[in-house]
Design an enzyme around this catalytic site. Structure first.
Site, PDB file in Angstrom:
ATOM      1  N   ARG A 127      14.067   7.810   5.385  1.00 27.78           N
ATOM      2  CA  ARG A 127      12.947   7.593   6.317  1.00 27.78           C
ATOM      3  C   ARG A 127      11.656   8.250   5.855  1.00 27.78           C
ATOM      4  O   ARG A 127      10.772   8.526   6.653  1.00 27.78           O
ATOM      5  CB  ARG A 127      13.284   8.083   7.721  1.00 27.78           C
ATOM      6  CG  ARG A 127      14.484   7.405   8.343  1.00 27.78           C
ATOM      7  CD  ARG A 127      14.597   7.665   9.825  1.00 27.78           C
ATOM      8  NE  ARG A 127      15.814   7.053  10.338  1.00 27.78           N
ATOM      9  CZ  ARG A 127      16.984   7.692  10.444  1.00 27.78           C
ATOM     10  NH1 ARG A 127      17.080   8.954  10.071  1.00 27.78           N
ATOM     11  NH2 ARG A 127      18.029   7.059  10.927  1.00 27.78           N
ATOM     12  N   LYS A 146      -1.173   1.576   0.337  1.00 27.94           N
ATOM     13  CA  LYS A 146      -0.521   0.271   0.486  1.00 27.94           C
ATOM     14  C   LYS A 146       0.630   0.186  -0.500  1.00 27.94           C
ATOM     15  O   LYS A 146       0.431   0.137  -1.710  1.00 27.94           O
ATOM     16  CB  LYS A 146      -1.513  -0.859   0.226  1.00 27.94           C
ATOM     17  CG  LYS A 146      -2.397  -1.176   1.411  1.00 27.94           C
ATOM     18  CD  LYS A 146      -3.089  -2.517   1.197  1.00 27.94           C
ATOM     19  CE  LYS A 146      -3.970  -2.888   2.355  1.00 27.94           C
ATOM     20  NZ  LYS A 146      -4.609  -4.191   2.147  1.00 27.94           N
ATOM     21  N   GLU A 204     -12.081  -4.478 -10.751  1.00 28.14           N
ATOM     22  CA  GLU A 204     -11.998  -3.872  -9.407  1.00 28.14           C
ATOM     23  C   GLU A 204     -13.097  -2.821  -9.213  1.00 28.14           C
ATOM     24  O   GLU A 204     -13.631  -2.667  -8.115  1.00 28.14           O
ATOM     25  CB  GLU A 204     -10.619  -3.228  -9.196  1.00 28.14           C
ATOM     26  CG  GLU A 204      -9.429  -4.190  -9.248  1.00 28.14           C
ATOM     27  CD  GLU A 204      -9.209  -4.980  -7.946  1.00 28.14           C
ATOM     28  OE1 GLU A 204      -9.964  -4.775  -6.973  1.00 28.14           O
ATOM     29  OE2 GLU A 204      -8.287  -5.822  -7.923  1.00 28.14           O
ATOM     30  N   LYS A 253     -13.507   3.821  -2.901  1.00 25.83           N
ATOM     31  CA  LYS A 253     -12.224   3.395  -2.338  1.00 25.83           C
ATOM     32  C   LYS A 253     -11.738   4.401  -1.301  1.00 25.83           C
ATOM     33  O   LYS A 253     -11.257   4.029  -0.218  1.00 25.83           O
ATOM     34  CB  LYS A 253     -11.194   3.234  -3.460  1.00 25.83           C
ATOM     35  CG  LYS A 253      -9.777   2.924  -2.986  1.00 25.83           C
ATOM     36  CD  LYS A 253      -9.469   1.449  -2.838  1.00 25.83           C
ATOM     37  CE  LYS A 253      -8.183   1.204  -2.068  1.00 25.83           C
ATOM     38  NZ  LYS A 253      -7.210   0.370  -2.748  1.00 25.83           N
ATOM     39  N   GLU A 303      -6.587  -1.134   7.885  1.00 27.04           N
ATOM     40  CA  GLU A 303      -7.252  -2.429   7.758  1.00 27.04           C
ATOM     41  C   GLU A 303      -7.361  -3.140   9.101  1.00 27.04           C
ATOM     42  O   GLU A 303      -7.219  -4.361   9.198  1.00 27.04           O
ATOM     43  CB  GLU A 303      -6.504  -3.303   6.735  1.00 27.04           C
ATOM     44  CG  GLU A 303      -7.373  -4.410   6.164  1.00 27.04           C
ATOM     45  CD  GLU A 303      -6.724  -5.132   4.983  1.00 27.04           C
ATOM     46  OE1 GLU A 303      -5.933  -4.514   4.265  1.00 27.04           O
ATOM     47  OE2 GLU A 303      -7.029  -6.319   4.803  1.00 27.04           O
ATOM     48  N   ARG A 350     -12.075  -1.875   5.484  1.00 24.50           N
ATOM     49  CA  ARG A 350     -11.136  -2.068   4.386  1.00 24.50           C
ATOM     50  C   ARG A 350     -11.076  -3.514   3.919  1.00 24.50           C
ATOM     51  O   ARG A 350     -10.819  -3.786   2.742  1.00 24.50           O
ATOM     52  CB  ARG A 350      -9.738  -1.576   4.803  1.00 24.50           C
ATOM     53  CG  ARG A 350      -8.805  -1.406   3.629  1.00 24.50           C
ATOM     54  CD  ARG A 350      -7.708  -0.394   3.893  1.00 24.50           C
ATOM     55  NE  ARG A 350      -6.858  -0.305   2.722  1.00 24.50           N
ATOM     56  CZ  ARG A 350      -5.880   0.583   2.550  1.00 24.50           C
ATOM     57  NH1 ARG A 350      -5.631   1.465   3.474  1.00 24.50           N
ATOM     58  NH2 ARG A 350      -5.157   0.589   1.454  1.00 24.50           N
ATOM     59  N   ASN A 355     -11.422  -6.851  -0.142  1.00 26.10           N
ATOM     60  CA  ASN A 355     -10.839  -8.143  -0.513  1.00 26.10           C
ATOM     61  C   ASN A 355     -11.863  -9.100  -1.117  1.00 26.10           C
ATOM     62  O   ASN A 355     -11.569 -10.273  -1.328  1.00 26.10           O
ATOM     63  CB  ASN A 355     -10.185  -8.796   0.709  1.00 26.10           C
ATOM     64  CG  ASN A 355      -8.934  -8.057   1.129  1.00 26.10           C
ATOM     65  OD1 ASN A 355      -8.205  -7.536   0.296  1.00 26.10           O
ATOM     66  ND2 ASN A 355      -8.699  -7.988   2.429  1.00 26.10           N
ATOM     67  N   HIS A 411     -10.805 -11.734  -3.469  1.00 27.15           N
ATOM     68  CA  HIS A 411      -9.341 -11.757  -3.440  1.00 27.15           C
ATOM     69  C   HIS A 411      -8.742 -12.997  -2.776  1.00 27.15           C
ATOM     70  O   HIS A 411      -7.604 -13.359  -3.071  1.00 27.15           O
ATOM     71  CB  HIS A 411      -8.792 -10.487  -2.768  1.00 27.15           C
ATOM     72  CG  HIS A 411      -8.775  -9.303  -3.694  1.00 27.15           C
ATOM     73  ND1 HIS A 411      -9.921  -8.804  -4.284  1.00 27.15           N
ATOM     74  CD2 HIS A 411      -7.750  -8.537  -4.167  1.00 27.15           C
ATOM     75  CE1 HIS A 411      -9.604  -7.766  -5.057  1.00 27.15           C
ATOM     76  NE2 HIS A 411      -8.295  -7.584  -4.997  1.00 27.15           N
ATOM     77  N   HIS A 445      -6.139 -14.402  -5.159  1.00 25.80           N
ATOM     78  CA  HIS A 445      -4.710 -14.535  -4.852  1.00 25.80           C
ATOM     79  C   HIS A 445      -4.240 -15.983  -5.018  1.00 25.80           C
ATOM     80  O   HIS A 445      -3.143 -16.240  -5.510  1.00 25.80           O
ATOM     81  CB  HIS A 445      -4.421 -14.074  -3.417  1.00 25.80           C
ATOM     82  CG  HIS A 445      -4.435 -12.586  -3.248  1.00 25.80           C
ATOM     83  ND1 HIS A 445      -4.818 -11.969  -2.082  1.00 25.80           N
ATOM     84  CD2 HIS A 445      -4.111 -11.583  -4.112  1.00 25.80           C
ATOM     85  CE1 HIS A 445      -4.725 -10.643  -2.230  1.00 25.80           C
ATOM     86  NE2 HIS A 445      -4.311 -10.396  -3.446  1.00 25.80           N
ATOM     87  N   HIS A 450      -4.286  -9.796 -12.492  1.00 27.95           N
ATOM     88  CA  HIS A 450      -4.863  -9.742 -11.145  1.00 27.95           C
ATOM     89  C   HIS A 450      -6.387  -9.582 -11.183  1.00 27.95           C
ATOM     90  O   HIS A 450      -7.117 -10.326 -10.532  1.00 27.95           O
ATOM     91  CB  HIS A 450      -4.226  -8.592 -10.357  1.00 27.95           C
ATOM     92  CG  HIS A 450      -4.804  -8.411  -8.986  1.00 27.95           C
ATOM     93  ND1 HIS A 450      -4.660  -9.343  -7.980  1.00 27.95           N
ATOM     94  CD2 HIS A 450      -5.566  -7.407  -8.462  1.00 27.95           C
ATOM     95  CE1 HIS A 450      -5.293  -8.913  -6.889  1.00 27.95           C
ATOM     96  NE2 HIS A 450      -5.844  -7.746  -7.160  1.00 27.95           N
TER      97      HIS A 450
END
Lengths: 372, 372
Positions: free
Chosen positions: B130, B152, B194, B236, B246, B251, B255, B258, B262, B275
């Site tokens: 956990r 993330k 990025e 960042k 987010e 946040r 993107n 993106h 994506h 990427h």
């Protein structure tokens, strides 16, 4: 038209956590109000109901209809959720279903079943899209007074139980006492074991109530079933609110009877005893240790034994080798650096912990419960 | 004797989160100080170092020795951690290893590799028992300026990327600029994409620095590599601190590029573009939309294109059907109820979002980058 004012219903407890506060509603017919309660808890979007097959079709339909009546577009997934299904593979089935349904972060998951269900569905909800809201509808007494409250979610690995999981607090917990009417008597007793444990470690008054009304409670008759469950829920909620991540000295007390209980389950390969039954025997060993450490009198050990027996819970253990059992206790997650932190009684309704227990004392207490 | 005073080193940023604050250390040779930095961050117990095979044996040994020198009993697991390994099956390998080692809640996990590594190891650390502490040592530029900061963590399912995960904030992040010297030039450029994105959405000054020194930065020469990475990290960290989950309006700005990025990765089955390269093309489409919406001038679109090209990043797309690409954008996680939330520029170093973009405008912007 269904009419319900959430404000009019008093929760048994409000659990206060870092992930938000949530209400635990306890009553006969509580499921009917799940819709308005979810709105009040700020849960919106679609509802993804994941239920144990044992609840299908009757109780699943009741929950489904209550959710729809509350304005939630509802989809249901029925799974066989016995202990052997508490795996990453079953969690993956849940993920795949949620993916097919295109479940989003603003949607919510509703679990319906026993402790395995809330553990597994809670874990899936904790990890789907990095976390979506979850509501628990426990249907066993054990899940009501224990597993559904406090956010401990997990699945098993072949090498050990509950090794993979998360602290995932639900947004709401609904205990419908009606659901207990169809529960097998043995499972009911295993649930009472956890409630009796709450009394033993923290509430002398509740312990007295259990002693005065054991047979009625065991049979779910009389007027005290709901108040006793409410009080047990309240105790669990207080402990979780005080020590959410089990880093303090509160939450560990809930492990009374569990060090030996887990070991019994492990050495009998989870096939002989229900969890609450193993905990019942484990509590007898823990009480025996407490007495040998000079913390309590033999009279309290006897009181505990008598009470557990009145709930038809086992208090002795047969066909188990004491050395194998002792070995299994040291592999329990709660041990740190090999030293077990024992939860012991220091009086009726009062518990403490100690790492200072000799193997000799453990062995003697164990011998008291072993029958050949 | 190694001598190091953590207080003497200034972090590039301190990320403030609900799971605690943590420092991001950026310098040449930063790995040498991982031990004292971990102590300062309150991380104790044993260290379980999980590294991408690409770091083996030289850099793994450096990290291993630095951890031991810092007083941490260290165990290492080396895995092939390409994108195809970012699965529940690989996470299970990590669990099994941690189980064999009897890793406890008081121990910690150290990840060492690119973005896949911090994503996967972060997820394993979030769910083992956990949750155990995790420290990230990113070794690619993309992981340094992006994946390692912000918590993330996720793995992929066959049906989609990053569907299963957690928000798991690390306790410390160590960027050793030395590690970039052996990085393939193409991967380095993908990392700069990025960092350039951070400048485009939030920092006009940084954008000017990139434009003045593009070739030097691309080649990791000159004195500005470290300060530029530090500034990118700081941006960042500020965004994550302001909008950890987010759920706000901060946040989502990360993107930028993106949505199309994506989609490009998906329709090319993750085999054609890195990427950062897909994001580069995606940023060109987003800039084209911004211009058509009247938010920016064509001149800024050209500035962006010129800058990306100087980093040898792709700005056009071939062999892709626009309809397939448009279809793929709507299955992106960021779309809610079918309406895409586009991140658009409204000036150099300034971004905004809009759900009000017609398919016609998207198609036109897409046509500008498509070559046959």
């Amino acid at each position: 038209m269904f009419n319900y004012n959430p404000g009019a219903q008093e929760p048994a407890a409000t659990v206060k956590t870092s992930q938000g506060d949530y209400r635990v509603m306890v009553s006969r017919g509580a499921i009917e109000a799940i819709g308005p309660e979810m709105r009040q808890a700020g849960v919106n979007g679609r509802a993804f109901l994941i239920a144990d097959y044992a609840m299908f079709p009757l109780l699943v339909r009741r929950a489904h209809e209550a959710l729809e009546r509350g304005g939630y577009e509802t989809h249901a997934l029925i799974l066989e959720l016995g202990e052997e299904a508490k795996t990453i593979a079953t969690a993956t089935k849940v993920y795949e279903w949620l993916a097919e349904q295109r479940a989003e972060r603003t949607d919510c998951v509703v679990s319906m079943g026993g402790g395995v269900t809330s553990d597994l569905v809670g874990f899936a909800a904790a990890t789907w899209l990095r976390g979506v809201p979850v509501v628990h509808v426990p249907t066993s007494l054990a899940a009501m007074v224990d597993a559904s409250i406090g956010g401990k979610a997990a699945v098993n690995l072949p090498i050990g139980k509950n090794l993979v999981g998360a602290f995932k607090q639900p947004r709401l917990v609904i205990h419908d006492i009606d659901f207990l009417d169809t529960l097998p008597r043995r499972e009911l007793a295993a649930g009472w074991a956890e409630a009796v444990k709450h009394a033993l470690i923290l509430d002398d008054d509740l312990l007295n109530t259990f002693e005065t009304h054991a047979e009625d409670l065991a049979a779910l008759s009389g007027d005290l079933v709901e108040p006793v469950i409410r009080r047990s829920v309240e105790i669990k909620a207080e402990i979780v609110s005080a020590d959410e991540f089990e880093t303090g000295n509160d939450r560990v007390l809930l492990n009374y009877g569990h060090t030996i209980g887990h070991a019994i389950e492990a050495v009998t390969e989870y096939g002989t005893y229900l969890h609450g039954e193993a905990v019942s025997i484990g509590m007898m060993v823990a009480a025996g240790i407490s007495q040998r450490q000079g913390l309590i009198s033999e009279e309290l050990v006897d009181r505990q034994r008598t009470l557990l027996k009145r709930f038809e819970l086992p208090v002795v253990l047969s066909d188990v080798d004491p050395d194998t059992l002792l070995e299994a206790t040291t592999s329990d997650k709660k041990s740190r650096g090999g030293k077990i932190r024992w939860v012991l009684l220091r009086g009726p309704g009062r518990a403490t912990t100690s790492r200072d227990v000799s193997t000799k004392v453990v062995r003697a207490a164990l011998n008291d419960v072993l029958v050949s």
